[in-house]
Write a protein that holds these residues in place. Structure first.
Motif, PDB file in Angstrom:
ATOM      1  N   ASP A  18      11.642 -14.198  32.073  1.00 40.47           N
ATOM      2  CA  ASP A  18      10.823 -14.534  33.239  1.00 40.47           C
ATOM      3  C   ASP A  18       9.778 -13.474  33.559  1.00 40.47           C
ATOM      4  OD1 ASP A  18      11.906 -17.023  33.564  1.00 40.47           O
ATOM      5  OD2 ASP A  18      13.402 -16.377  35.025  1.00 40.47           O
ATOM      6  N   LEU A  19       9.836 -12.335  32.904  1.00 36.25           N
ATOM      7  CA  LEU A  19       8.765 -11.351  33.058  1.00 36.25           C
ATOM      8  C   LEU A  19       7.443 -11.917  32.547  1.00 36.25           C
ATOM      9  CD1 LEU A  19      10.620  -8.082  32.026  1.00 36.25           C
ATOM     10  CD2 LEU A  19       9.940  -8.796  34.331  1.00 36.25           C
ATOM     11  N   SER A  20       7.530 -12.975  31.755  1.00 34.32           N
ATOM     12  CA  SER A  20       6.321 -13.632  31.259  1.00 34.32           C
ATOM     13  C   SER A  20       5.493 -14.226  32.397  1.00 34.32           C
ATOM     14  CB  SER A  20       6.688 -14.714  30.242  1.00 34.32           C
ATOM     15  OG  SER A  20       7.479 -15.727  30.856  1.00 34.32           O
ATOM     16  N   PHE A  21       6.099 -14.408  33.577  1.00 36.25           N
ATOM     17  CA  PHE A  21       5.357 -14.880  34.756  1.00 36.25           C
ATOM     18  C   PHE A  21       4.173 -13.969  35.052  1.00 36.25           C
ATOM     19  CE2 PHE A  21       9.539 -16.450  36.853  1.00 36.25           C
ATOM     20  CZ  PHE A  21       9.463 -17.653  36.192  1.00 36.25           C
ATOM     21  N   LEU A  22       4.320 -12.699  34.721  1.00 36.95           N
ATOM     22  CA  LEU A  22       3.272 -11.728  35.041  1.00 36.95           C
ATOM     23  C   LEU A  22       1.930 -12.079  34.403  1.00 36.95           C
ATOM     24  CD1 LEU A  22       5.352  -8.435  34.819  1.00 36.95           C
ATOM     25  CD2 LEU A  22       4.608  -9.647  36.883  1.00 36.95           C
ATOM     26  N   ALA A  23       1.952 -12.813  33.311  1.00 33.74           N
ATOM     27  CA  ALA A  23       0.698 -13.208  32.663  1.00 33.74           C
ATOM     28  C   ALA A  23      -0.126 -14.132  33.547  1.00 33.74           C
ATOM     29  CB  ALA A  23       0.980 -13.863  31.315  1.00 33.74           C
ATOM     30  N   TYR A  24       0.509 -14.777  34.516  1.00 33.49           N
ATOM     31  CA  TYR A  24      -0.233 -15.621  35.448  1.00 33.49           C
ATOM     32  C   TYR A  24      -1.139 -14.797  36.355  1.00 33.49           C
ATOM     33  CZ  TYR A  24       1.858 -20.038  34.148  1.00 33.49           C
ATOM     34  OH  TYR A  24       2.217 -21.167  33.451  1.00 33.49           O
ATOM     35  N   LEU A  25      -0.912 -13.505  36.415  1.00 28.41           N
ATOM     36  CA  LEU A  25      -1.799 -12.640  37.194  1.00 28.41           C
ATOM     37  C   LEU A  25      -3.202 -12.604  36.582  1.00 28.41           C
ATOM     38  CD1 LEU A  25       0.617  -9.675  37.967  1.00 28.41           C
ATOM     39  CD2 LEU A  25      -0.119 -11.506  39.536  1.00 28.41           C
ATOM     40  N   ALA A  26      -3.282 -12.808  35.279  1.00 35.86           N
ATOM     41  CA  ALA A  26      -4.588 -12.841  34.597  1.00 35.86           C
ATOM     42  C   ALA A  26      -5.279 -14.170  34.891  1.00 35.86           C
ATOM     43  CB  ALA A  26      -4.424 -12.632  33.100  1.00 35.86           C
ATOM     44  N   ASP A  27      -4.650 -15.281  34.518  1.00 35.00           N
ATOM     45  CA  ASP A  27      -5.159 -16.621  34.786  1.00 35.00           C
ATOM     46  C   ASP A  27      -4.123 -17.638  34.311  1.00 35.00           C
ATOM     47  OD1 ASP A  27      -5.742 -17.376  31.926  1.00 35.00           O
ATOM     48  OD2 ASP A  27      -7.235 -15.780  32.125  1.00 35.00           O
ATOM     49  N   SER A  28      -4.325 -18.895  34.678  1.00 35.33           N
ATOM     50  CA  SER A  28      -3.361 -19.949  34.329  1.00 35.33           C
ATOM     51  C   SER A  28      -3.247 -20.178  32.829  1.00 35.33           C
ATOM     52  CB  SER A  28      -3.736 -21.264  35.011  1.00 35.33           C
ATOM     53  OG  SER A  28      -3.538 -21.166  36.391  1.00 35.33           O
ATOM     54  N   ARG A  29      -4.343 -20.064  32.106  1.00 39.62           N
ATOM     55  CA  ARG A  29      -4.315 -20.271  30.656  1.00 39.62           C
ATOM     56  C   ARG A  29      -3.449 -19.211  29.986  1.00 39.62           C
ATOM     57  NH1 ARG A  29      -6.808 -18.745  25.921  1.00 39.62           N
ATOM     58  NH2 ARG A  29      -7.093 -20.411  24.396  1.00 39.62           N
ATOM     59  N   SER A  30      -3.708 -17.946  30.294  1.00 40.81           N
ATOM     60  CA  SER A  30      -2.914 -16.854  29.724  1.00 40.81           C
ATOM     61  C   SER A  30      -1.464 -16.965  30.158  1.00 40.81           C
ATOM     62  CB  SER A  30      -3.474 -15.500  30.165  1.00 40.81           C
ATOM     63  OG  SER A  30      -4.792 -15.336  29.724  1.00 40.81           O
ATOM     64  N   GLY A  31      -1.266 -17.299  31.421  1.00 44.10           N
ATOM     65  CA  GLY A  31       0.092 -17.443  31.938  1.00 44.10           C
ATOM     66  C   GLY A  31       0.875 -18.494  31.181  1.00 44.10           C
ATOM     67  N   ALA A  32       0.258 -19.651  30.960  1.00 42.23           N
ATOM     68  CA  ALA A  32       0.938 -20.738  30.242  1.00 42.23           C
ATOM     69  C   ALA A  32       1.258 -20.337  28.809  1.00 42.23           C
ATOM     70  CB  ALA A  32       0.080 -22.005  30.269  1.00 42.23           C
ATOM     71  N   ILE A  33       0.318 -19.685  28.147  1.00 40.30           N
ATOM     72  CA  ILE A  33       0.529 -19.275  26.752  1.00 40.30           C
ATOM     73  C   ILE A  33       1.694 -18.286  26.648  1.00 40.30           C
ATOM     74  CG2 ILE A  33      -0.471 -17.958  24.832  1.00 40.30           C
ATOM     75  CD1 ILE A  33      -3.195 -19.257  25.637  1.00 40.30           C
ATOM     76  N   VAL A  34       1.691 -17.266  27.480  1.00 39.17           N
ATOM     77  CA  VAL A  34       2.732 -16.235  27.413  1.00 39.17           C
ATOM     78  C   VAL A  34       4.078 -16.806  27.866  1.00 39.17           C
ATOM     79  CG1 VAL A  34       3.461 -13.995  28.329  1.00 39.17           C
ATOM     80  CG2 VAL A  34       1.078 -14.350  27.644  1.00 39.17           C
ATOM     81  N   TYR A  35       4.069 -17.570  28.961  1.00 40.11           N
ATOM     82  CA  TYR A  35       5.312 -18.180  29.442  1.00 40.11           C
ATOM     83  C   TYR A  35       5.917 -19.082  28.366  1.00 40.11           C
ATOM     84  CZ  TYR A  35       8.682 -20.827  32.131  1.00 40.11           C
ATOM     85  OH  TYR A  35       9.853 -21.399  32.563  1.00 40.11           O
ATOM     86  N   ASN A  36       5.094 -19.943  27.772  1.00 42.18           N
ATOM     87  CA  ASN A  36       5.596 -20.864  26.754  1.00 42.18           C
ATOM     88  C   ASN A  36       6.113 -20.126  25.523  1.00 42.18           C
ATOM     89  OD1 ASN A  36       5.056 -23.017  28.417  1.00 42.18           O
ATOM     90  ND2 ASN A  36       3.148 -23.571  27.402  1.00 42.18           N
ATOM     91  N   ALA A  37       5.458 -19.033  25.154  1.00 41.74           N
ATOM     92  CA  ALA A  37       5.941 -18.235  24.020  1.00 41.74           C
ATOM     93  C   ALA A  37       7.319 -17.645  24.333  1.00 41.74           C
ATOM     94  CB  ALA A  37       4.945 -17.124  23.693  1.00 41.74           C
ATOM     95  N   ALA A  38       7.517 -17.218  25.569  1.00 38.43           N
ATOM     96  CA  ALA A  38       8.797 -16.624  25.970  1.00 38.43           C
ATOM     97  C   ALA A  38       9.875 -17.668  26.227  1.00 38.43           C
ATOM     98  CB  ALA A  38       8.610 -15.758  27.214  1.00 38.43           C
ATOM     99  N   HIS A  39       9.477 -18.936  26.371  1.00 39.46           N
ATOM    100  CA  HIS A  39      10.437 -19.994  26.679  1.00 39.46           C
ATOM    101  C   HIS A  39      10.478 -21.072  25.595  1.00 39.46           C
ATOM    102  CE1 HIS A  39      10.178 -17.980  30.538  1.00 39.46           C
ATOM    103  NE2 HIS A  39      11.348 -18.515  30.796  1.00 39.46           N
ATOM    104  N   SER A  40      10.099 -20.689  24.403  1.00 31.86           N
ATOM    105  CA  SER A  40      10.187 -21.557  23.242  1.00 31.86           C
ATOM    106  C   SER A  40      11.420 -21.132  22.439  1.00 31.86           C
ATOM    107  CB  SER A  40       8.926 -21.388  22.386  1.00 31.86           C
ATOM    108  OG  SER A  40       9.120 -21.930  21.114  1.00 31.86           O
ATOM    109  N   TYR A  41      11.998 -22.048  21.711  1.00 30.24           N
ATOM    110  CA  TYR A  41      13.186 -21.734  20.900  1.00 30.24           C
ATOM    111  C   TYR A  41      12.870 -20.938  19.645  1.00 30.24           C
ATOM    112  CZ  TYR A  41      15.086 -25.669  23.617  1.00 30.24           C
ATOM    113  OH  TYR A  41      15.473 -26.518  24.611  1.00 30.24           O
ATOM    114  N   MET A  42      11.621 -20.896  19.230  1.00 29.02           N
ATOM    115  CA  MET A  42      11.279 -20.355  17.910  1.00 29.02           C
ATOM    116  C   MET A  42      11.702 -18.903  17.705  1.00 29.02           C
ATOM    117  SD  MET A  42       7.624 -22.196  17.219  1.00 29.02           S
ATOM    118  CE  MET A  42       6.963 -21.865  18.836  1.00 29.02           C
TER     119      MET A  42
END
Length: 138
Positions: free
Chosen positions: A52-76
């Motif tokens: 959930d520290l990936s939430f911090l990427a939303y401080l930059a913008d929604s696009r970056s936030g979604a990319i980082v959050y999804n990378a941290a919350h993907s099974y890969m």
């Protein structure tokens, strides 16, 4: 009513229920596996919310936030770590992978899906948070 994907990209009906049940199954399976394996519960508690520290990427913008959050919350990545940890008999890597997968599973079970760039509350499992009415009230 049949299962559908709405115009916002969220899944509905039985497919949504199935995806949330898969998340619950993953969470329960990883916690049980971690317990049987004998992982440290202190490490579990310390790392469980780390993705959930990936939430911090939303401080930059929604696009970056979604990319980082999804990378941290993907099974890969956690599945890759689980595989490498098992192959190399590396206990810490196995612990990290199981904890990470348990976190993702619980998030999915609770309805926190992968994010769209429209904002944090827009997920493939539906809108999260309080939706505002047209007058701007919660």
């Amino acid at each position: 009513m049949h299962d559908a994907v709405t115009a916002t990209g969220e899944v509905t009906g039985g497919v949504k229920v199935l995806l949330r049940l898969e998340g619950l199954t993953l969470f329960a399976g990883m916690v049980l596996l971690y317990a049987v394996w004998g992982g440290s519960w202190a490490v579990f508690a310390l790392l469980f919310l780390a993705p959930d520290l990936s939430f911090l990427a939303y401080l930059a913008d929604s696009r970056s936030g979604a990319i980082v959050y999804n990378a941290a919350h993907s099974y890969m990545v956690p599945v890759a770590l689980l595989t490498v940890g098992f192959a190399l008999e590396w206990p810490l890597l196995l612990s990290i992978a199981m904890i990470w997968l348990a976190h993702i599973g619980l998030d999915r079970a609770l309805g926190y899906g992968l994010k769209y760039q429209a904002g944090f509350g827009f997920t493939h499992l539906g809108r999260i948070g309080r939706a505002k009415d047209p007058l701007g009230k919660a």
